[in-house]
Write a protein that holds these residues in place. Structure first.
Motif, PDB file in Angstrom:
ATOM      1  N   ALA A   1       0.832  -1.206   0.000  1.00  0.00           N
ATOM      2  CA  ALA A   1       0.000   0.000   0.000  1.00  0.00           C
ATOM      3  C   ALA A   1       0.865   1.252   0.000  1.00  0.00           C
ATOM      4  O   ALA A   1       1.988   1.255   0.502  1.00  0.00           O
ATOM      5  CB  ALA A   1      -0.923   0.005   1.214  1.00  0.00           C
ATOM      6  N   ASN A   2       0.343   2.321  -0.567  1.00  0.00           N
ATOM      7  CA  ASN A   2       1.011   3.619  -0.550  1.00  0.00           C
ATOM      8  C   ASN A   2       0.453   4.411   0.628  1.00  0.00           C
ATOM      9  O   ASN A   2      -0.668   4.923   0.570  1.00  0.00           O
ATOM     10  CB  ASN A   2       0.766   4.361  -1.859  1.00  0.00           C
ATOM     11  CG  ASN A   2       1.373   5.767  -1.857  1.00  0.00           C
ATOM     12  OD1 ASN A   2       2.074   6.154  -0.920  1.00  0.00           O
ATOM     13  ND2 ASN A   2       1.102   6.537  -2.903  1.00  0.00           N
ATOM     14  N   VAL A   3       1.250   4.508   1.698  1.00  0.00           N
ATOM     15  CA  VAL A   3       0.806   5.192   2.911  1.00  0.00           C
ATOM     16  C   VAL A   3       1.719   6.390   3.180  1.00  0.00           C
ATOM     17  O   VAL A   3       1.875   6.838   4.305  1.00  0.00           O
ATOM     18  CB  VAL A   3       0.788   4.223   4.118  1.00  0.00           C
ATOM     19  CG1 VAL A   3      -0.103   4.733   5.239  1.00  0.00           C
ATOM     20  CG2 VAL A   3       0.293   2.835   3.710  1.00  0.00           C
ATOM     21  N   ARG A   4       2.346   6.904   2.129  1.00  0.00           N
ATOM     22  CA  ARG A   4       3.285   8.021   2.267  1.00  0.00           C
ATOM     23  C   ARG A   4       2.605   9.240   2.891  1.00  0.00           C
ATOM     24  O   ARG A   4       1.531   9.654   2.464  1.00  0.00           O
ATOM     25  CB  ARG A   4       3.855   8.414   0.903  1.00  0.00           C
ATOM     26  CG  ARG A   4       4.727   7.356   0.251  1.00  0.00           C
ATOM     27  CD  ARG A   4       5.165   7.798  -1.137  1.00  0.00           C
ATOM     28  NE  ARG A   4       6.035   8.975  -1.089  1.00  0.00           N
ATOM     29  CZ  ARG A   4       7.365   8.927  -1.084  1.00  0.00           C
ATOM     30  NH1 ARG A   4       7.981   7.761  -1.132  1.00  0.00           N
ATOM     31  NH2 ARG A   4       8.061  10.042  -1.050  1.00  0.00           N
ATOM     32  N   GLY A   5       3.265   9.792   3.908  1.00  0.00           N
ATOM     33  CA  GLY A   5       2.780  11.021   4.515  1.00  0.00           C
ATOM     34  C   GLY A   5       1.508  10.877   5.330  1.00  0.00           C
ATOM     35  O   GLY A   5       0.948  11.880   5.792  1.00  0.00           O
ATOM     36  N   ALA A   6       1.049   9.661   5.551  1.00  0.00           N
ATOM     37  CA  ALA A   6      -0.183   9.459   6.317  1.00  0.00           C
ATOM     38  C   ALA A   6       0.070   9.670   7.808  1.00  0.00           C
ATOM     39  O   ALA A   6       1.194   9.543   8.292  1.00  0.00           O
ATOM     40  CB  ALA A   6      -0.736   8.061   6.077  1.00  0.00           C
ATOM     41  N   ASN A   7      -0.978   9.987   8.532  1.00  0.00           N
ATOM     42  CA  ASN A   7      -0.880  10.183   9.975  1.00  0.00           C
ATOM     43  C   ASN A   7      -1.524   8.995  10.677  1.00  0.00           C
ATOM     44  O   ASN A   7      -2.735   8.804  10.623  1.00  0.00           O
ATOM     45  CB  ASN A   7      -1.576  11.480  10.388  1.00  0.00           C
ATOM     46  CG  ASN A   7      -1.258  11.870  11.825  1.00  0.00           C
ATOM     47  OD1 ASN A   7      -1.022  11.021  12.669  1.00  0.00           O
ATOM     48  ND2 ASN A   7      -1.254  13.155  12.104  1.00  0.00           N
ATOM     49  N   LEU A   8      -0.677   8.179  11.346  1.00  0.00           N
ATOM     50  CA  LEU A   8      -1.133   6.983  12.052  1.00  0.00           C
ATOM     51  C   LEU A   8      -0.877   7.103  13.546  1.00  0.00           C
ATOM     52  O   LEU A   8      -0.694   6.112  14.240  1.00  0.00           O
ATOM     53  CB  LEU A   8      -0.419   5.751  11.491  1.00  0.00           C
ATOM     54  CG  LEU A   8      -0.798   5.360  10.061  1.00  0.00           C
ATOM     55  CD1 LEU A   8       0.430   4.986   9.252  1.00  0.00           C
ATOM     56  CD2 LEU A   8      -1.788   4.210  10.074  1.00  0.00           C
ATOM     57  N   GLN A   9      -0.890   8.310  14.061  1.00  0.00           N
ATOM     58  CA  GLN A   9      -0.618   8.516  15.477  1.00  0.00           C
ATOM     59  C   GLN A   9      -1.604   7.730  16.338  1.00  0.00           C
ATOM     60  O   GLN A   9      -2.811   7.777  16.132  1.00  0.00           O
ATOM     61  CB  GLN A   9      -0.722  10.003  15.822  1.00  0.00           C
ATOM     62  CG  GLN A   9       0.353  10.866  15.189  1.00  0.00           C
ATOM     63  CD  GLN A   9       0.104  12.343  15.433  1.00  0.00           C
ATOM     64  OE1 GLN A   9      -1.019  12.829  15.284  1.00  0.00           O
ATOM     65  NE2 GLN A   9       1.140  13.071  15.809  1.00  0.00           N
ATOM     66  N   GLY A  10      -1.057   6.970  17.300  1.00  0.00           N
ATOM     67  CA  GLY A  10      -1.899   6.239  18.225  1.00  0.00           C
ATOM     68  C   GLY A  10      -2.690   5.104  17.610  1.00  0.00           C
ATOM     69  O   GLY A  10      -3.614   4.577  18.240  1.00  0.00           O
ATOM     70  N   ALA A  11      -2.344   4.685  16.404  1.00  0.00           N
ATOM     71  CA  ALA A  11      -3.093   3.616  15.730  1.00  0.00           C
ATOM     72  C   ALA A  11      -2.786   2.255  16.355  1.00  0.00           C
ATOM     73  O   ALA A  11      -1.667   1.983  16.786  1.00  0.00           O
ATOM     74  CB  ALA A  11      -2.757   3.592  14.249  1.00  0.00           C
ATOM     75  N   LEU A  12      -3.783   1.398  16.404  1.00  0.00           N
ATOM     76  CA  LEU A  12      -3.621   0.028  16.894  1.00  0.00           C
ATOM     77  C   LEU A  12      -3.471  -0.877  15.683  1.00  0.00           C
ATOM     78  O   LEU A  12      -4.444  -1.149  14.977  1.00  0.00           O
ATOM     79  CB  LEU A  12      -4.830  -0.389  17.734  1.00  0.00           C
ATOM     80  CG  LEU A  12      -4.758  -1.777  18.368  1.00  0.00           C
ATOM     81  CD1 LEU A  12      -3.583  -1.874  19.348  1.00  0.00           C
ATOM     82  CD2 LEU A  12      -6.070  -2.114  19.081  1.00  0.00           C
TER      83      LEU A  12
END
Length: 246
Positions: free
Chosen positions: A121-132
Motif C-alpha cells: 500500500a502507498n501510505v506516504r505522509g499518512a498520519n497513524l498517530q496512536g493507531a492500533l
C-alpha cells in the motif's frame, strides 16, 4: 353533520402526520451504510462518518478526500482503492484489506486495524498517530514520511517496508518482522523494538536510537546501521555487530 365533518377532518390530518422514528416507544437504531458490493464505485468526498461498511467489498473504489471518521469497516475489502487524503480517524478496520491501496496523506489517527492487510500500500505522509496495528501486514508498503507516534505495531509484518524519514516516536514494534525494512533518517526516540530481527535492514541516519529500546533485537552482516550504533548479530548471544553506515 358538523360534528361528523370535524371528526373526518381530524382523522384525515392524523393520517398524514409524520411518523415518529420509534417502535413501541423505543428509539429505532438507524445505521446508514454501503454494506455489500461497491467495487469501483465513486465515494470521493462523500461524508460517511459513522457509517457501517463492515464486510463490504470496496476494491478499486474511489475514496479520495472521503470523510470516514469512526466508520465500522471490520473485514472490509479496500484492495487497490484510492483513499488519498481520506479522513478515517478512529475507524474500526480490524482485519480489513488495503493491499495495493493508496492511503497517502490520509488521516488515520487512532484507527483500530489489528490484523489488517496493507501489503504494497502507498501510505506516504499518512498520519497513524496512536493507531492500533498489532499483527498488521505492511510487507513492501511505502510509509515514507508518515507519522506513527505512539502507534502499536507489535508483531506486525514490516518485511521490505519503507519507513524512511518517518516519525516513530514512542511507537511499539516489539516482535515485528523488519527483514529488509528501511528506516533511513527515521525519528525513533522512545520507540520499542524488542526482539526485532533487522535482517538486511537499512537503519542509517536513524535519530534518537540511544533513547529507543532494542532489548533482544539483532541484525545480520548485511544490515546497515548508524556509524556509532551497534546491535548483536542474530544467532549470537552477546557479540555486537559494529556495522558501518552505507
Amino acid at each position: 353533520m358538523t360534528r361528523l365533518v370535524y371528526a373526518l377532518l381530524v382523522a384525515s390530518a392524523m393520517s398524514f402526520a409524520p411518523l415518529s422514528a420509534k417502535a413501541q416507544s423505543q428509539p429505532v437504531a438507524w445505521s446508514p451504510g454501503y454494506a455489500g458490493a461497491c467495487g469501483e464505485c465513486d465515494l470521493s468526498g462523500k461524508n460517511l462518518t459513522g457509517w457501517s461498511l463492515a464486510g463490504g467489498n470496496y476494491s478499486s473504489a474511489k475514496m479520495e478526500y472521503a470523510f470516514m471518521r469512526g466508520v465500522q469497516a471490520s473485514n472490509a475489502n479496500f484492495e487497490n482503492a484510492d483513499a488519498t487524503s481520506a479522513d478515517m480517524r478512529g475507524a474500526i478496520l480490524t482485519s480489513a484489506r488495503f493491499s495495493g491501496a493508496s492511503l497517502s496523506d490520509a488521516r488515520l489517527q487512532g484507527i483500530q486495524a489489528t490484523g489488517a492487510d496493507f501489503r504494497s500500500a502507498n501510505v506516504r505522509g499518512a498520519n497513524l498517530q496512536g493507531a492500533l496495528l498489532v499483527g498488521a501486514n505492511f510487507a513492501s508498503a511505502d510509509l515514507t514520511a508518515s507519522r506513527m507516534e505512539a502507534a502499536d505495531l507489535s508483531g506486525a509484518n514490516m518485511t521490505g517496508a519503507w519507513l524512511n524519514e518517518s516519525i516513530l516516536t514512542g511507537a511499539i514494534f516489539n516482535g515485528a518482522n523488519m527483514t529488509g525494512a528501511q528506516l533511513r533518517n527515521a525519528m525513533i526516540q522512545n520507540a520499542s523494538f524488542k526482539d526485532v530481527r533487522f535482517i538486511d535492514a537499512d537503519l542509517t541516519g536513524m535519530q534518537g536510537a540511544e533513547f529507543a529500546d532494542f532489548e533482544g533485537a539483532c541484525v545480520s552482516l548485511s544490515t546497515s546501521l548508524p556509524a556509532t550504533f551497534t546491535l548483536p548479530l542474530c544467532g549470537t548471544a552477546t557479540a555486537p555487530a559494529a556495522i558501518a553506515s552505507k
